[in-house]
Design an enzyme around this catalytic site. Structure first.
Site, PDB file in Angstrom:
ATOM      1  CG  HIS A   1      -1.649  -1.180   0.848  1.00  0.00           C
ATOM      2  ND1 HIS A   1      -2.955  -1.444   1.030  1.00  0.00           N
ATOM      3  CD2 HIS A   1      -2.336  -2.152   1.640  1.00  0.00           C
ATOM      4  CE1 HIS A   1      -4.196  -2.356   1.136  1.00  0.00           C
ATOM      5  NE2 HIS A   1      -3.221  -2.751   1.066  1.00  0.00           N
TER       6      HIS A   1
ATOM      7  CG  ASP B   1      -3.234  -3.985   4.891  1.00  0.00           C
ATOM      8  OD1 ASP B   1      -2.442  -3.012   4.937  1.00  0.00           O
ATOM      9  OD2 ASP B   1      -4.696  -3.148   4.094  1.00  0.00           O
ATOM     10  CD  GLU B   2      -5.856  -6.238   1.043  1.00  0.00           C
ATOM     11  OE1 GLU B   2      -6.532  -6.034   0.297  1.00  0.00           O
ATOM     12  OE2 GLU B   2      -5.782  -4.529   1.370  1.00  0.00           O
ATOM     13  CB  ALA B   3       2.267  -7.208   2.603  1.00  0.00           C
ATOM     14  CG  HIS B   4      -1.629 -10.008  -1.655  1.00  0.00           C
ATOM     15  ND1 HIS B   4      -1.567 -10.745  -1.167  1.00  0.00           N
ATOM     16  CD2 HIS B   4      -3.003  -9.255  -2.447  1.00  0.00           C
ATOM     17  CE1 HIS B   4      -2.706 -10.381  -0.010  1.00  0.00           C
ATOM     18  NE2 HIS B   4      -3.739  -9.117  -1.316  1.00  0.00           N
TER      19      HIS B   4
END
Ligand code: ACM
Length: 550
Positions: free
Chosen positions: A292, A355-358
């Site tokens: 993000h 979060d969401e550290a893809h």
């Protein structure tokens, strides 16, 4: 997902009133956004209310209610008595007067407690330990109202109860017809959880200081004590950092859909923190890392592994960005940001996202978090992270914010529960219950639906204590209702998604488990409708709720 491309619509007259009165001092009521006529935000006439609201028919429902005797009636002669030795008690008294004066037209002079016989007395009793840090006792009888608390925060929460016991017209900002009665009896009330939060995402769409203050005032009415500000994301960096100025001059210059974005100067951020403190709310700033982060990566080429700054991002996909974990400069950057933001934040917590550290490998994620978590402690704050933080070891004392769904894989739930058994504190924000930006139904115009649709009953009908199987009840610090803004650009948009779910989530955080009951809650919620109208809050008229006039 459709993204709202609407331009910000001109503010309603009520909101103009808010701007005109913005910046009122600490402890005084803002004029809020109440409309002046007898019609609500939806254009319907306010429903008739009983002259006296039964004691305790409010949100959140109080822990103990004992109706007794005749009501108290506010008059032109009513005074507000305070403890003159306490600056904060005076501030709460001024706040109460500021709430009540415009609609009652009464002077409501603030005097020493002893001189307020027959009036509303705010009493600090530091010995009354049973009331805890935020509890209060409200006693109402024809010869006066006494609000007792151990702390000024408790007085402030009690004022919200007193306010809700009065007719909804009290929220209007022009003189209204009384009578102004408070049912007789005693309420004794303390919160179930110490952490009762709401989050506002000011990164996807930027919201001004006055718009954030309006949100703070809405939270105050329902006794919420924590404002989590999501201050950075792919689409924007919203807080000035002197050592990295392009974060805001460049990274703050747009938002979802390509609008102008914006950011808070340090003084503006401090103003938000001060205003929240005047409503006894603690601000939890979030800088979301390592994912993000396009706004930061676009502002400083050196933060990218390939040394090339990507363009600013105005879409709504997630998981596409990552800080460069192997580079030393990444930790200089994060250290500077945490140091500067910690210095602006009197509250205990600093949220580091996670979060969401893809676009970050698992090994890199672990390396990164192991280096970054101690930086929060170095600057005197406690780590909060989204529950992916349990993919590595949360530092001692950390709070983990769980945002899973019913369908979240069991192994992931169990990992969070195990972290809780290991000592991590839990904040519960299940996305398919507490996310205020989820559509109510498939026909809801705004919002997203990746977690499903969340009608009003669904957002209310769950128990934080038992929600995450395997997590000890003692680990649950409370709940938080996040309001993400990919599709929300105006305060009208925020209102219609937060209301009427926010009051129910506030009740989950405050009221004892044994009071939890949809059938009685939905009636109390319906009774809030004229109050929403008086405050200029537009809301979703869920068919699950027996709204007045239907
Ligand atoms: C989240 O909703 N990505 C925390």
């Amino acid at each position: 997902m459709p993204v709202s491309q609407r331009r910000r619509i001109p503010r309603l007259i009520g909101s103009l009133l808010l701007v005109a009165t913005a910046g009122v001092g600490c402890g005084e009521a803002s004029a809020d956004s109440g409309g002046g006529d007898s019609r609500g935000a939806d254009g319907k006439a306010a429903a008739a209310e009983p002259e006296v609201r039964p004691l305790g028919r409010i949100i959140p429902v109080p822990a103990s209610v004992t109706p007794e005797g005749e009501p108290y009636t506010l008059t032109h002669a009513t005074r507000i008595g305070i403890d003159e030795t306490s600056r904060e008690s005076r501030a709460v008294g001024r706040y109460l007067a500021g709430l009540l004066r415009p609609s009652t037209g009464f002077p409501l002079h603030i005097v020493d407690e002893d001189a307020a016989r027959g009036g509303i007395r705010l009493r600090l009793d530091r010995e009354d330990t049973g009331l805890g840090d935020e509890g209060y006792r409200l006693h109402s009888a024809p010869d006066g109202v006494t609000l007792t608390a151990r702390t000024p925060a408790g007085l402030f929460r009690g004022v919200q109860t007193l306010r809700q016991q009065l007719p909804s017209a009290v929220e209007r900002r022009t003189v209204q017809q009384g009578p102004w009665k408070i049912a007789g009896g005693t309420i004794t009330d303390t919160p179930r959880y110490a952490y009762r939060g709401a989050m506002l995402d000011v990164a996807r769409h930027f919201f001004t200081v006055d718009e954030v203050k309006r949100f703070i005032d809405q939270l105050a009415l329902y006794k919420i004590n924590t404002l989590h500000l999501h201050l950075s994301d792919d689409q924007g960096w919203r807080i000035a950092v002197d050592s990295w100025p392009r974060l805001t001059t460049h990274g703050g210059s747009t938002e979802v859909g390509g609008g102008p974005g914006g950011f808070y100067t340090k003084e503006q951020y401090k103003e938000i923190v001060r205003y929240a403190a005047s409503r006894y709310q603690e601000v939890v700033p979030e800088i979301d890392v390592p994912g993000h982060t396009f706004a930061a990566l676009s502002s400083y080429a050196e933060l990218n592994c390939d040394g090339v700054a990507p363009p600013l991002y105005t879409g709504i996909k997630v998981g596409l960005s990552s800080l460069c974990v192997p580079k030393d400069v990444t930790y200089d950057f994060v250290d500077d940001v945490i140091r500067e933001i910690a210095a602006l934040t009197p509250g205990r917590f600093l949220h580091i996202g996670g979060d969401e550290a893809h676009s970050t490998s698992h090994a890199d994620y672990v390396t990164f978090m192991d280096k970054v978590q101690p930086l929060v402690g170095k600057y005197g704050k406690t780590v909060v992270g989204w529950h992916q933080l349990t993919g590595t070891k949360p530092v001692e004392g950390a709070l983990v914010q769980y945002w899973g769904l019913d369908r979240t894989p069991l192994a992931e739930k169990e990992r969070v529960a195990a972290a809780a058994r290991d000592g991590a504190g839990l904040i519960l924000s299940p996305a398919d219950r507490s996310y205020l930006d989820m559509k109510y139904t498939k026909d809801t115009e705004l919002g997203l639906a990746w977690a499903g649709t969340v009608e009003v009953r669904r957002s209310y009908d769950w128990d934080p204590a038992t929600y995450l199987a395997g997590a000890p009840e003692s680990a649950v610090r409370g709940i938080e209702a996040p309001l993400w803004t990919e599709t929300l650009a105006t305060t009208d948009d925020l209102d219609v998604m937060a209301f009427p779910r926010l009051p129910g989530l506030a009740e989950l955080g405050w009221s004892p488990a044994e009071t939890h009951d949809w059938d009685t809650y939905k009636v109390r919620l319906a009774e809030q409708a004229p109050r929403f109208d008086a405050l200029g809050i537009g809301y979703y008229r869920s068919p699950q709720v027996p709204w007045p006039g239907e």
